[in-house]
Design a protein around this motif. Structure first.
Motif, mmCIF file in Angstrom:
data_model
loop_
_atom_site.group_PDB
_atom_site.id
_atom_site.type_symbol
_atom_site.label_atom_id
_atom_site.label_comp_id
_atom_site.label_asym_id
_atom_site.label_seq_id
_atom_site.Cartn_x
_atom_site.Cartn_y
_atom_site.Cartn_z
ATOM 1 N N LYS A 164 17.408 6.851 18.908
ATOM 2 C CA LYS A 164 17.748 7.230 17.467
ATOM 3 C C LYS A 164 17.474 6.151 16.847
ATOM 4 O O LYS A 164 16.869 6.293 15.684
ATOM 5 C CB LYS A 164 19.336 7.692 17.321
ATOM 6 N N ASP A 165 17.834 4.931 17.126
ATOM 7 C CA ASP A 165 17.416 3.668 16.436
ATOM 8 C C ASP A 165 16.067 3.370 16.263
ATOM 9 O O ASP A 165 15.680 3.074 15.125
ATOM 10 C CB ASP A 165 18.179 2.636 17.131
ATOM 11 N N ILE A 166 15.564 3.734 17.307
ATOM 12 C CA ILE A 166 13.953 3.311 17.289
ATOM 13 C C ILE A 166 13.315 4.342 16.344
ATOM 14 O O ILE A 166 12.440 4.252 15.560
ATOM 15 C CB ILE A 166 13.174 3.555 18.806
ATOM 16 N N LEU A 167 13.659 5.669 16.281
ATOM 17 C CA LEU A 167 13.067 6.604 15.204
ATOM 18 C C LEU A 167 13.500 6.428 14.039
ATOM 19 O O LEU A 167 12.676 6.472 12.935
ATOM 20 C CB LEU A 167 13.684 8.093 15.561
ATOM 21 N N ARG A 168 14.879 5.879 13.569
ATOM 22 C CA ARG A 168 15.147 5.316 12.496
ATOM 23 C C ARG A 168 14.522 3.997 11.846
ATOM 24 O O ARG A 168 13.879 4.126 10.643
ATOM 25 C CB ARG A 168 16.754 5.150 12.471
ATOM 26 N N MET A 169 14.311 3.231 12.776
ATOM 27 C CA MET A 169 13.373 2.034 12.375
ATOM 28 C C MET A 169 12.253 2.397 12.326
ATOM 29 O O MET A 169 11.450 2.005 11.076
ATOM 30 C CB MET A 169 13.579 1.072 13.518
ATOM 31 N N GLY A 170 11.356 3.162 12.939
ATOM 32 C CA GLY A 170 10.094 3.647 12.548
ATOM 33 C C GLY A 170 9.982 4.331 11.341
ATOM 34 O O GLY A 170 9.093 4.276 10.714
ATOM 35 N N SER A 171 10.853 5.174 11.032
ATOM 36 C CA SER A 171 10.851 5.820 9.503
ATOM 37 C C SER A 171 11.061 4.787 8.459
ATOM 38 O O SER A 171 10.441 4.880 7.579
ATOM 39 C CB SER A 171 12.156 6.842 9.492
ATOM 40 N N ARG A 172 11.871 3.770 8.520
ATOM 41 C CA ARG A 172 12.018 2.640 7.596
ATOM 42 C C ARG A 172 10.686 1.865 7.478
ATOM 43 O O ARG A 172 10.285 1.554 6.470
ATOM 44 C CB ARG A 172 13.284 1.719 8.117
ATOM 45 N N ILE A 173 10.000 1.653 8.751
ATOM 46 C CA ILE A 173 8.829 0.832 8.603
ATOM 47 C C ILE A 173 7.741 1.698 7.973
ATOM 48 O O ILE A 173 6.996 1.206 7.014
ATOM 49 C CB ILE A 173 8.385 0.609 10.134
ATOM 50 N N ASP A 174 7.781 2.955 8.198
ATOM 51 C CA ASP A 174 6.901 3.809 7.356
ATOM 52 C C ASP A 174 7.007 3.860 6.115
ATOM 53 O O ASP A 174 5.965 3.795 5.113
ATOM 54 C CB ASP A 174 6.871 5.362 7.829
ATOM 55 N N GLU A 175 8.171 4.022 5.544
ATOM 56 C CA GLU A 175 8.843 3.837 4.056
ATOM 57 C C GLU A 175 8.217 2.472 3.519
ATOM 58 O O GLU A 175 7.726 2.397 2.419
ATOM 59 C CB GLU A 175 10.168 4.201 3.985
ATOM 60 N N LEU A 176 8.644 1.461 4.284
ATOM 61 C CA LEU A 176 8.009 0.244 3.904
ATOM 62 C C LEU A 176 6.715 -0.007 3.779
ATOM 63 O O LEU A 176 6.079 -0.508 2.760
ATOM 64 C CB LEU A 176 8.645 -1.036 4.628
ATOM 65 N N GLU A 177 5.792 0.636 4.837
ATOM 66 C CA GLU A 177 4.127 0.557 4.350
ATOM 67 C C GLU A 177 3.877 1.232 3.297
ATOM 68 O O GLU A 177 3.002 0.857 2.775
ATOM 69 C CB GLU A 177 3.745 1.080 5.773
ATOM 70 N N GLN A 178 4.356 2.452 3.110
ATOM 71 C CA GLN A 178 4.202 3.302 1.778
ATOM 72 C C GLN A 178 4.467 2.591 0.726
ATOM 73 O O GLN A 178 3.787 2.354 -0.312
ATOM 74 C CB GLN A 178 4.949 4.387 1.761
ATOM 75 N N SER A 179 5.608 1.806 0.454
ATOM 76 C CA SER A 179 5.804 0.872 -0.524
ATOM 77 C C SER A 179 4.871 -0.245 -0.679
ATOM 78 O O SER A 179 4.881 -0.339 -1.904
ATOM 79 C CB SER A 179 7.404 0.332 -0.445
ATOM 80 N N ILE A 180 4.520 -0.956 0.195
ATOM 81 C CA ILE A 180 3.590 -1.961 0.173
ATOM 82 C C ILE A 180 2.104 -1.255 -0.282
ATOM 83 O O ILE A 180 1.654 -1.978 -1.295
ATOM 84 C CB ILE A 180 3.394 -2.493 1.490
ATOM 85 N N ASN A 181 1.657 -0.225 0.212
ATOM 86 C CA ASN A 181 0.706 0.332 -0.157
ATOM 87 C C ASN A 181 0.742 0.709 -1.738
ATOM 88 O O ASN A 181 -0.371 0.474 -2.497
ATOM 89 C CB ASN A 181 0.096 1.585 0.625
ATOM 90 N N ASP A 182 1.778 1.329 -2.121
ATOM 91 C CA ASP A 182 2.040 1.578 -3.479
ATOM 92 C C ASP A 182 1.853 0.438 -4.487
ATOM 93 O O ASP A 182 1.178 0.537 -5.602
ATOM 94 C CB ASP A 182 3.389 2.372 -3.837
ATOM 95 N N LEU A 183 2.624 -0.554 -3.963
ATOM 96 C CA LEU A 183 2.428 -1.893 -4.815
ATOM 97 C C LEU A 183 1.110 -2.326 -4.898
ATOM 98 O O LEU A 183 0.603 -2.841 -5.963
ATOM 99 C CB LEU A 183 3.294 -2.990 -4.316
ATOM 100 N N ARG A 184 0.452 -2.435 -3.715
ATOM 101 C CA ARG A 184 -1.061 -2.920 -3.746
ATOM 102 C C ARG A 184 -1.983 -1.932 -4.827
ATOM 103 O O ARG A 184 -2.815 -2.259 -5.551
ATOM 104 C CB ARG A 184 -1.471 -2.725 -2.462
ATOM 105 N N ALA A 185 -1.678 -0.660 -4.703
ATOM 106 C CA ALA A 185 -2.181 0.168 -5.679
ATOM 107 C C ALA A 185 -1.927 -0.077 -7.156
ATOM 108 O O ALA A 185 -2.860 -0.135 -7.825
ATOM 109 C CB ALA A 185 -1.962 1.674 -5.317
ATOM 110 N N GLU A 186 -0.758 -0.468 -7.355
ATOM 111 C CA GLU A 186 -0.287 -0.779 -8.805
ATOM 112 C C GLU A 186 -1.229 -1.957 -9.266
ATOM 113 O O GLU A 186 -1.337 -2.114 -10.367
ATOM 114 C CB GLU A 186 1.274 -0.664 -8.923
ATOM 115 N N MET A 187 -1.055 -3.056 -8.389
ATOM 116 C CA MET A 187 -1.507 -4.323 -8.484
ATOM 117 C C MET A 187 -3.101 -4.167 -8.894
ATOM 118 O O MET A 187 -3.767 -4.795 -9.745
ATOM 119 C CB MET A 187 -1.138 -5.190 -7.675
ATOM 120 N N GLY A 188 -3.711 -3.275 -8.057
ATOM 121 C CA GLY A 188 -5.046 -3.041 -8.088
ATOM 122 C C GLY A 188 -5.483 -2.508 -9.556
ATOM 123 O O GLY A 188 -6.786 -2.638 -9.998
#
Length: 89
Positions: A41-65
């Motif tokens: 469960k912790d691994i799944l939760r951590m994977g989900s958080r990593i996915d959210e973080l990656e999406q946030s980074i991609n969103d920020l990159r898109a905004e900066m671009g």
């Protein structure tokens, strides 16, 4: 205590030992299963958080671009049809 009572006592002790060993084995098996479940469960939760973080980074990159470059619609027009980009106001 006669020989028969001593033999019964040894048998009771042996039975109790087997019972306790089986009980400990069952407890260990359940503990391992619960631990594995918690870790999974912790691994799944951590994977989900990593996915959210990656999406946030991609969103920020898109905004900066987008801040320093023309809008995506203008870029597409330029790539697809250079005349369209020139004709647009």
């Amino acid at each position: 205590m006669d020989g028969h009572d001593a033999e019964n006592s040894k048998q009771s002790t042996a039975d109790m030992t087997v019972f306790v060993q089986n009980l400990l084995q069952k407890m260990q098996t359940r503990f391992q299963a619960m631990s594995q479940s918690i870790i999974s469960k912790d691994i799944l939760r951590m994977g989900s958080r990593i996915d959210e973080l990656e999406q946030s980074i991609n969103d920020l990159r898109a905004e900066m671009g987008q801040e320093g470059s023309p809008s995506p619609s203008t870029s597409l027009k330029t790539k697809e049809d250079p005349k369209s980009a020139e004709d647009s106001p």
